[in-house]
Design a protein around this motif. Sequence first.
Motif, short mmCIF file in Angstrom:
data_model
loop_
_atom_site.label_atom_id
_atom_site.label_comp_id
_atom_site.label_asym_id
_atom_site.label_seq_id
_atom_site.Cartn_x
_atom_site.Cartn_y
_atom_site.Cartn_z
N THR A 160 10.10 39.61 -33.81
CA THR A 160 11.30 39.34 -32.74
C THR A 160 11.14 38.07 -32.15
O THR A 160 11.93 37.76 -30.90
N ILE A 165 18.75 38.90 -27.90
CA ILE A 165 18.57 40.23 -27.49
C ILE A 165 19.20 41.20 -28.75
O ILE A 165 18.74 42.21 -28.90
N LYS A 168 17.37 41.10 -31.86
CA LYS A 168 16.09 41.65 -31.62
C LYS A 168 16.20 43.29 -31.66
O LYS A 168 15.46 43.84 -32.39
N GLU A 169 17.08 43.74 -31.21
CA GLU A 169 17.43 45.16 -31.13
C GLU A 169 17.70 45.35 -32.88
O GLU A 169 17.38 46.66 -33.09
N LEU A 172 14.31 45.77 -34.65
CA LEU A 172 13.67 47.11 -34.38
C LEU A 172 14.20 48.32 -34.65
O LEU A 172 13.37 49.23 -35.20
N THR A 189 2.04 40.74 -34.47
CA THR A 189 2.68 40.08 -33.45
C THR A 189 1.95 39.75 -32.32
O THR A 189 0.85 40.18 -31.80
N LEU A 191 3.77 39.08 -29.35
CA LEU A 191 4.98 39.79 -28.46
C LEU A 191 4.79 41.22 -28.12
O LEU A 191 5.71 41.94 -28.66
N GLU A 193 5.13 43.48 -25.78
CA GLU A 193 5.73 44.13 -25.19
C GLU A 193 7.33 44.39 -25.59
O GLU A 193 7.83 45.56 -25.49
N GLU A 194 7.48 43.43 -26.55
CA GLU A 194 8.70 43.70 -27.39
C GLU A 194 8.77 44.81 -28.25
O GLU A 194 9.90 45.49 -28.91
N VAL A 195 7.69 45.12 -28.84
CA VAL A 195 7.39 46.17 -29.93
C VAL A 195 6.75 47.29 -29.83
O VAL A 195 6.67 48.61 -30.47
N GLU A 196 6.28 47.44 -28.39
CA GLU A 196 5.39 48.50 -28.02
C GLU A 196 5.82 50.08 -28.24
O GLU A 196 5.25 50.78 -28.62
#
Length: 248
Positions: A160, A165, A168-169, A172, A189, A191, A193-196
């Motif tokens: 990501t 944005i 990124k979606e 995912l 990664t 990052l 929080e972006e994949v959590e």
Amino acid sequence: MKKIIKVDDVKKQFNGWYALRGVTTNFEAGKVYGFLGNNGAGKTTLTKLIFQNFDYDGGNVTLNDKELKDVDYSEWFYFSESADLPVDTQVKEYIGRCYDYAQRPGKEYKTKVDKVMKIINIKKWWNKKIKSLSAGQKKMVVLFLCLLLRPKIVFFDEPTANVDINNKELILKTIKTLKSEDTIVVVITHLIEEVEDILDHIVIMSDGLIKYDEPLESGQSVTELFEKYAVDNSTQSERIKEYIEHVK
């Protein structure tokens, strides 16, 4: 049978320094793994060993109990950072070459490209050299290739980073779709929080060792796990103290 990569007590050293100091873990199909750790933790070294970029000095890695030297890598995919791409190659040439290397049916190529193009429209970059693209555009080219090949084992390296944005979606959603197809999916990664929200299992490395390797429970904070296990603060303190006392 579901695919499973088994890493058993793997060691790797460079000029006497151990980058991996006895690593044991598994990556199973149908799960999304968060493979986390600070720079120098050993993540990249282990990944390169799994992809046979170099040999290990101890232990073993297998896919469904088969030695790596006997594994067919045509169903594997490494979602790389853009810096790894052949910059002087045209996008269409790169994608076609990778498709051939993965031993996919040539007669299906154009049909598959047209279908993926409806999801990720990269027509305007098709004839351009990769070096002319931005970091985010390069990442979309790699995602296009991933969807085109639909591999059964995928390692995503900072998927990501450097994308907007919407893209990124899309990345995912692709990861979640691959998981549903019983694919081994590993996300490397910083990052977090972006994949959590898409992770099923957390593997955290520090100083060449696995410090945490557990399924992600509902309500758990991956950021808190990372802060707890990714850095050995006591070891850092000892090294700082030793440096101050002995280095003039």
